[in-house]
Design a protein around this motif. Sequence first.
Motif, mmCIF file in Angstrom:
data_model
loop_
_atom_site.group_PDB
_atom_site.id
_atom_site.type_symbol
_atom_site.label_atom_id
_atom_site.label_comp_id
_atom_site.label_asym_id
_atom_site.label_seq_id
_atom_site.Cartn_x
_atom_site.Cartn_y
_atom_site.Cartn_z
ATOM 1 N N ARG B 108 1.142 -1.270 0.046
ATOM 2 C CA ARG B 108 -0.175 -0.115 -0.242
ATOM 3 C C ARG B 108 1.154 1.217 0.166
ATOM 4 N NH1 ARG B 108 -3.603 2.040 4.966
ATOM 5 N NH2 ARG B 108 -5.181 3.603 3.751
ATOM 6 N N THR B 136 -1.070 -1.178 -4.426
ATOM 7 C CA THR B 136 -2.406 -0.077 -4.201
ATOM 8 C C THR B 136 -1.834 1.404 -4.326
ATOM 9 O OG1 THR B 136 -2.689 -0.259 -2.418
ATOM 10 C CG2 THR B 136 -4.433 -1.352 -4.155
ATOM 11 N N VAL B 137 -2.322 2.431 -5.012
ATOM 12 C CA VAL B 137 -2.000 3.737 -4.563
ATOM 13 C C VAL B 137 -2.995 4.432 -4.736
ATOM 14 C CG1 VAL B 137 -0.953 6.018 -5.449
ATOM 15 C CG2 VAL B 137 -0.118 3.167 -6.536
ATOM 16 N N GLU B 138 -3.156 5.697 -3.279
ATOM 17 C CA GLU B 138 -3.665 6.064 -3.080
ATOM 18 C C GLU B 138 -3.034 7.723 -2.671
ATOM 19 O OE1 GLU B 138 -5.118 5.175 1.672
ATOM 20 O OE2 GLU B 138 -4.904 3.674 1.047
#
Lengths: 309, 502, 313
Positions: B108, B136-138
């Motif tokens: 993450r 996953t890239v936020e």
Amino acid sequence: MAVSNPAEYSPKRNTSFVDWLNRHIKLIFILPSLIFVLAMMVFPIGYTVWLSFNEWNGSARQSPQGVGLSNYTNLLTADPRFWDSVLRTFLFSFGAVVAELLLGLGIALLLQGKFFGQNFIKTLILLPMVATPVAIGMAWLLMFEPTIGLLNALLRDIGIAPQPWLGSEQQALWSLVMVDVWQWTPMMALILLAGLTVLPEEPYEAARVDGASPRQRFFYLTLPLLMPTIVVATLLRSIDALKTFDIIYTMTRGGPGYATETINTYGYVQSFEYFKLGQASSLLVIFFAMVLGISLLFIQVRRRWGVQA
Amino acid sequence: MNRKSNTLGLATLMLLLCGLVAACGDTGASTTNTAPTGGAVSGTTTTAAATNAGAATTAAGTTTGTTAAAGAATTAAAAGAATTAAAAGQTGNVVAGVSKNFSGKQLRIITANHPWNEGIKKVLPQFEQASGMKITVENYFEDQLSQKLQIGLTSGSSGADVFMFRPLQEGKLFANNGWLNDLSAKAQGASEWNWSDFQDAARSTVTFDNKVYGIPIVTEREIVYYRKDLFEQAGLKAPTTLEELTEAAKKLTDPAKGQYGLVMRGQRSPAVTQFSSFLYSSGGTWTTSDGKSALGTPEALSAYKLYGDLLKNYGPQGTLNMSWPQAVAIFQQGKAAMWIDADSLYTNVLDPAKSIIADKVGYAQFPAGKAGSKPYNITSWALGMNAASGNQDAAWEFIRWATSAPVVMQLQQSGLPGARSTVWNSPDGLKGFPEEYAKVAQSSAKAGVGFDRPPVVNVGEARDIVGNPIVISIQGGDVAGAVKEADQKFNAFLDKDKNAKS
Amino acid sequence: MGGTGMSQATRPENRATELPTPDTTNRPADSRLSTGRKAGATRWDYVLLQGLRYVAIVLITIIFLLPFLWMTLSSFKTQIDITTSKNVFQFTPTTENYQNVFGQYNYLLYLVNSLVVAVGSTFLSLVLGLPAAYAIARYRVGWLGVVLLTARIVPGITFLIPWYIIFSRIGIIGSYWALILSHMLVGLPFIAWIMISFFESLPVDLEEAARVDGATAFGAFFRISLPLAVPGIITASIMSFIFSWNNFMFSLVLSGDNTKTLPIAIFNFISYSSVDWGGLMAAAVVITLPVLLLTLMVQRYVVAGLTSGATKG
């Protein structure tokens, strides 16, 4: 204020579960919300109070260091920024809430009763509070911009000198009050409107028979009857106004200088920009105590009116 | 009444539905950006094939350009068109050497709303395919990023494995607090990846107590943006000294026409970083070598005076509440002859949809003061590894890849200034920038100072202290008094800040 | 009555049952404005006053909407046209901003998240808050009111770190539940406090009459008090919904990538090196539509529901 307790009518002949429920309705009505609120609040409040006697920046290597009352004494005696922010918070909230109450009451009276398109108007008027504080803050920021903003363009059109708005220590706080009034008057109006719609009818009949003037009817009937709602609406709005954060932080970050720094934005700065979690906690505790005090005052006022209603 | 609100309600509903349909139509497209389309499954493909497949799944535009597109890449619109092909001459494909050892791991990553995030998302599918990892890239706006990270890290959670952070703003604090992993061994051990290729200033920015706590990804410098047309009309040349800057600002200020000499930040804390180049070039700095405040010097005072005078006399109204979004908007509207700010903001003025002066902007190195031209040249963002992450090695594999020469080359060609010397020194590495800009950026980097704010642990508080005289100066108040007060407060602050280090 | 028999004419059932109803008063709207009864003049006074009132309503609505209209106009403009100080109505319309809103970001997901959280938290706040408010109003449980209010008073920052700690322990960080529970703490006190004064202002006699007729305590609450308090419930629910819809701080900290709500997503248009003003304004407009729609629907439904309910009652 002799309110008869409906539970007294509870028939006592039956011992079924439904009956048990009915006999304990008070408990059943109170407990769920009480448990929920306590479950959500006890730890955070305890944690914050504990942290307020410590110094900590969140480090994983060094646990909070006890410092006794020094966070409190520091704020209360050695930090002019704190007292300035207290004063500003009250100025901001008082200005905003009074304006919102007067305007809101006027609008509620105006909207009371049937008229063409009433649902639509009542919905439209919600818009200022629906459009997300952050977006609203950004939009107003651009409208307030002295060089390229809409407000000064309008002022120039009608021949008034352009104003610095948020770029001036004198005007910034009142510009923010203006935005707050714009944003929250609709809520005030709608709460009061809902209050108006459930006022009892009999007193008005009597007043009509007595030939009371409209002004008399407003001051001697509507206002006193509506007072409990007015007090609650003002109470809720005051709490929120004192805690205003989004629009201030988005539009001025507490500036120019410290001209719009309120207790809440200062608390935010202490926690998330200075990483002084202990100091921030003591500030939050004091702030909490202040708002609680004010709220209890309101509740007292409301009890007085509640007797008459 | 009913009919009216009916119609309007219906209209609103239809608008909403249109929106929903549009959103649905695009969901597919946007998922290809974030998810490894089939990447995890096709673990047997060769690296080269994986590159192609990955490239095909990225948003249209990444691979459409060839070397010929490099010329067009000067406009911001073509920013996305920088090509893997163009990079090929120097570096080959962007996932060469990516290990498959961590296949199946999930990482993450939390990033800022930043062009780096957009850039890396375009090549991410290739990495996922080559490594077999799922990433996953936020992304969050920087204030929120900071807040979210701080809360997660304070409560000891392992939420994110890798995150973007601002080494100069929060680096020391994060490192002190044990939130960042020590990457020294990993960085120095990866010989092919080549830690020494990163610029000296960039490396020192992320190194605290001789330990490497992050890998630099974005660099920036303070430059002067100026209006070529206005300068030409007035017979002026781009300012090379602070005196010339003042002269030009004076000449080009004409409030009656709604034109101002220059625009800069005036909000207390945001202004500090842009003030720093004035301070350095005037011969001042923040702290002395023995860790005391250096604000009490005449050099510092003159810098404060100059900054405030410029804005007060030649700036537009309301600069006290100005941060870069307002400043850039005023410059875009052609209301200011100069704008002094970070070079990372240059795409704002180049886009004709945003700026009416897109074709009239020149770039100049920060003007020289008594001490010469000393703009800041900083690492604004770095990648850090959460010390509480359970995937340390996989996280390093990602960081190593995301900061490898081919990736940095590709990102820099899309207009994002990186930190690798070989990329800056190669002509390919400058293709993404306007020619004049590239020159200014390079020369600024050579002259530059590696920090743009006080080098302390609690930067937020320090910025408020040293920023206060800026505000007073813009208001035309007692600058000397304000600087003296700031000097005292800063000394008291520094005493405490040193203790915080231990 | 001051003005006319308008309300009697339109709502005879009110007279008959003496039930106060929402949305229309039992008195004509101008009862406060007209100068009592002067036969002959009344009709014209009434028409004039109604006209004036209408003009005032429209004017006020427009004033309150102006900034929003500016935002809406801006959402159809390019950045150059937004930041210009020239005529706000002169621009070449573009839908690019809306394409960006729906194209670049997964707004449908954010919309669904926002809806789930706002509906969920409002509904649960009602379930807990209405009985609490009733208890406070009828059984005089004043202290409960203070406890509930405390939840509203505590500054939001206080909760962030402690909640993060608890919620990650029980593993609901990033889930809808974390968001719903946190938003409930905002909505519940609000609903409860608005409703206290509503329940207090309802006549006790009706309930007592029902109890004498054999209704249980629950029956009296559900069949008499709740229906009578609907105007308040609607208002409180709409507000509570909006508070949740707009909540930023709790959502930011407690949401995960898949549960981001609209106010967080709107920040996609503000980045380290540029502000997309047009996209921001378009997103702000998009954010309001579901709420407007919902409010309109609720109001219409309630009006219809009450008209039939009142005749039965």
